[in-house]
Design an enzyme around this catalytic site. Sequence first.
Site, PDB file in Angstrom:
ATOM      1  N   HIS A   2      21.277  57.375 -15.793  1.00  0.00           N
ATOM      2  CA  HIS A   2      22.096  58.578 -15.660  1.00  0.00           C
ATOM      3  C   HIS A   2      23.373  58.239 -14.905  1.00  0.00           C
ATOM      4  CE1 HIS A   2      20.975  59.278 -11.460  1.00  0.00           C
ATOM      5  NE2 HIS A   2      19.697  59.168 -11.790  1.00  0.00           N
ATOM      6  N   LYS A  16      16.647  61.878 -11.713  1.00  0.00           N
ATOM      7  CA  LYS A  16      15.761  62.022 -12.855  1.00  0.00           C
ATOM      8  C   LYS A  16      14.673  63.023 -12.554  1.00  0.00           C
ATOM      9  CE  LYS A  16      15.492  57.775 -12.023  1.00  0.00           C
ATOM     10  NZ  LYS A  16      15.572  56.326 -11.871  1.00  0.00           N
ATOM     11  N   HIS A  20      12.408  63.784  -2.839  1.00  0.00           N
ATOM     12  CA  HIS A  20      11.853  64.309  -4.089  1.00  0.00           C
ATOM     13  C   HIS A  20      11.221  65.688  -3.978  1.00  0.00           C
ATOM     14  CE1 HIS A  20      12.080  59.926  -4.829  1.00  0.00           C
ATOM     15  NE2 HIS A  20      12.452  60.322  -6.011  1.00  0.00           N
ATOM     16  N   LYS A  75      21.512  66.455  -5.260  1.00  0.00           N
ATOM     17  CA  LYS A  75      21.597  65.081  -5.729  1.00  0.00           C
ATOM     18  C   LYS A  75      21.129  65.031  -7.178  1.00  0.00           C
ATOM     19  CE  LYS A  75      19.743  60.472  -5.288  1.00  0.00           C
ATOM     20  NZ  LYS A  75      18.465  59.789  -5.276  1.00  0.00           N
ATOM     21  N   CYS A 129       5.213  58.148  -0.386  1.00  0.00           N
ATOM     22  CA  CYS A 129       5.782  58.870  -1.525  1.00  0.00           C
ATOM     23  C   CYS A 129       5.740  57.969  -2.751  1.00  0.00           C
ATOM     24  CB  CYS A 129       7.232  59.297  -1.263  1.00  0.00           C
ATOM     25  SG  CYS A 129       8.018  59.947  -2.765  1.00  0.00           S
ATOM     26  N   CYS A 180       8.194  64.871   0.761  1.00  0.00           N
ATOM     27  CA  CYS A 180       9.243  63.861   0.683  1.00  0.00           C
ATOM     28  C   CYS A 180      10.600  64.572   0.646  1.00  0.00           C
ATOM     29  CB  CYS A 180       9.064  63.001  -0.569  1.00  0.00           C
ATOM     30  SG  CYS A 180      10.518  61.994  -0.908  1.00  0.00           S
ATOM     31  N   HIS A 235      23.522  55.967 -11.782  1.00  0.00           N
ATOM     32  CA  HIS A 235      23.440  54.517 -12.013  1.00  0.00           C
ATOM     33  C   HIS A 235      24.775  53.976 -12.499  1.00  0.00           C
ATOM     34  CE1 HIS A 235      19.167  55.916 -12.923  1.00  0.00           C
ATOM     35  NE2 HIS A 235      19.103  55.306 -11.765  1.00  0.00           N
ATOM     36  N   CYS A 283       9.335  57.423  -4.330  1.00  0.00           N
ATOM     37  CA  CYS A 283      10.198  56.486  -3.589  1.00  0.00           C
ATOM     38  C   CYS A 283       9.547  55.109  -3.501  1.00  0.00           C
ATOM     39  CB  CYS A 283      10.428  56.930  -2.149  1.00  0.00           C
ATOM     40  SG  CYS A 283      11.359  58.435  -1.908  1.00  0.00           S
TER      41      CYS A 283
HETATM   42  O1  ME8 Z   1      16.123  52.955  -5.999  1.00  0.00           O
HETATM   43  N1  ME8 Z   1      24.502  59.570  -6.800  1.00  0.00           N
HETATM   44  O2  ME8 Z   1      16.299  52.537  -8.262  1.00  0.00           O
HETATM   45  P1  ME8 Z   1      16.904  53.892  -8.813  1.00  0.00           P
HETATM   46  C1  ME8 Z   1      24.939  58.338  -6.574  1.00  0.00           C
HETATM   47  N2  ME8 Z   1      14.851  50.378  -8.026  1.00  0.00           N
HETATM   48  N3  ME8 Z   1      24.246  57.223  -6.881  1.00  0.00           N
HETATM   49  C2  ME8 Z   1      23.056  57.381  -7.441  1.00  0.00           C
HETATM   50  C3  ME8 Z   1      22.526  58.646  -7.726  1.00  0.00           C
HETATM   51  C4  ME8 Z   1      23.304  59.786  -7.378  1.00  0.00           C
HETATM   52  N4  ME8 Z   1      22.934  61.018  -7.614  1.00  0.00           N
HETATM   53  N5  ME8 Z   1      21.325  58.471  -8.297  1.00  0.00           N
HETATM   54  C5  ME8 Z   1      21.118  57.140  -8.387  1.00  0.00           C
HETATM   55  C6  ME8 Z   1      15.943  52.247  -6.971  1.00  0.00           C
HETATM   56  N6  ME8 Z   1      22.151  56.472  -7.873  1.00  0.00           N
HETATM   57  C7  ME8 Z   1      15.336  50.867  -6.795  1.00  0.00           C
HETATM   58  C8  ME8 Z   1      16.385  49.945  -6.219  1.00  0.00           C
HETATM   59  S1  ME8 Z   1      17.234  47.534  -5.423  1.00  0.00           S
HETATM   60  C9  ME8 Z   1      16.517  46.113  -4.944  1.00  0.00           C
HETATM   61  C10 ME8 Z   1      15.942  48.528  -5.986  1.00  0.00           C
HETATM   62  C11 ME8 Z   1      22.312  55.002  -7.813  1.00  0.00           C
HETATM   63  O3  ME8 Z   1      16.827  53.781 -10.295  1.00  0.00           O
HETATM   64  C12 ME8 Z   1      22.502  54.534  -6.376  1.00  0.00           C
HETATM   65  O4  ME8 Z   1      23.050  53.247  -6.396  1.00  0.00           O
HETATM   66  O5  ME8 Z   1      16.300  55.052  -8.157  1.00  0.00           O
HETATM   67  C13 ME8 Z   1      21.075  54.456  -5.895  1.00  0.00           C
HETATM   68  O6  ME8 Z   1      20.953  53.649  -4.732  1.00  0.00           O
HETATM   69  C14 ME8 Z   1      20.400  53.830  -7.101  1.00  0.00           C
HETATM   70  O7  ME8 Z   1      21.095  54.410  -8.230  1.00  0.00           O
HETATM   71  C15 ME8 Z   1      18.923  54.125  -7.165  1.00  0.00           C
HETATM   72  O8  ME8 Z   1      18.450  53.776  -8.435  1.00  0.00           O
END
Ligand code: ME8
Length: 499
Positions: free
Chosen positions: A17, A298, A146, A295, A125, A143, A20, A128
Amino acid sequence: MPYYVTTPIYYVNAQPHLGHAYTTIAADVLARHMRQRGEDVFFLTGTDEHGEPVALAAEAAGVTPRELADRNSARFEALMPQIESSNDYFIRTSDPRHVEAVQEIMQRVHDAGYIYKGSYEGLYCPSCADFKTGQEVGPGDTCPVHGIDLIHEKEENWFFKLSAFQEPLEKLFADNPDFVRPPERRNEALSFIRSGLRDISCSRAGLSWGVEVPWDPEQVFYVWFDALLNYVTALRFAREGEDLTDRYWPANVQLVGKDILKFHAVFWPAILMAAGLEVERSLVVHGYLLMDGEKMSKSLGNVLDPFEVIERFGADALRFYLLREVQFGADGSVGTAGFESRYNSELANDYGNLASRTIAMIGRWRDGTVAAVDHDPELVKDFEGIDVQVAELLDRVEPTQALEAIWVRVRRLNRFVEEQAPWQIAKEPERSAELDVVLASLAEGLRSVTVALHSFMPDSTTKVLAKLGTPDTDWQAAAYKPSGDGMQVTPIEPLFPKP
Ligand code: ME8
């Protein structure tokens, strides 16, 4: 100079989304900018495929975790060219080469005495994949990220001696005031460290979708250990037959959202120290993109689809909008209305029109040839240092300010056109030399801002530079040259047509 920049690796429990896309675009701007400066860049992104959230999502979808991971990782990989991400590699943590590297590094951490068997009891959680303590627990044991009930977990597993790194981490933060930016996030991480570090579980029992603990095959590593290590494991196999670790590690800039601050600012440097590896040079933390004040995520289901925006307006427009609209580092609201307003006023009008009319006027009155003359001294003054200023802002990872520094000049060029009114000058043949200066100054200004904008909007800037007959995007070319050597321009289609 080597320059290594990373994004988080994204969970494959759902589809990509805008959040990312946001982090990846910011990292891409840095990577492209550093390439313009001639640095030896490596830019990594990818997917985080193991762990409970993925296993649970697969179960809900009635497929195996691997099927879900393959399907959704492919969607993230497909997103990359669509947002014009120039990542040098896309890592998948289910790659056997990553798995093997995690096992080797964690074995080292174990052999160094930082891992022991223990029993964990506390709140967890599953979304998370995080054990919550103290202020991380929301009202009624929920949490705060979430909004779901936390689960009371009790299990025997392997522990990582995070507590052993209390002092080294405090010293790391004291010695490197810029290790975590912006300062609010540094303070948050530091206060977490100072509140006293407890050892953390580094493995899970009863979960098969993960990297097997080499000395205890009944367990897999807790997904964060597996995931964080991607930043170093990828360098071992990203290029066939070459190990890039010495060339690029430690990373210059690791970009993350503030949701995963603790893992990157506290756990990650501790794991690196335990493994005898160097700690990353800096961690830059951005805020949340909000939709309707919440925020985007997903699990909350309030997601703006980047694919749709790109299809209608192009990737450049999305890249520009996200970095311009939301002050990098802070939270900020995004939405269709805001997008369309910036698209129309800044991309179509300020920049798109500037390019169209500059090129059109040179075509109409000078047959496409820009005179080799000295440029307008006032304009020259206002462009002074544009290259140095933008480079400094991007060194500090302040893309929003960098865009503003460029936009000050874009607006200046539009004012210049209005003030000089070249259409008037063109009517008076005796003022021909004046017209040459106005058009040449304008063309040079357009060229300079376009080079400066190149890392933000690679596609449209490449078009403009081609039409100006000056394809050079090396960073020296961003400087405004006070006198011209004559360019040959060709007509250009509207860059940002109104939909
Ligand atoms: O946390 N606003 O993956 P994830 C801004 N796999 N950035 C956002 C966002 C939002 N609303 N939503 C997501 C994970 N992001 C782990 C990470 S790293 C070793 C492992 C971005 O799929 C932002 O960079 O939940 C956030 O930190 C990341 O997506 C979380 O992606």
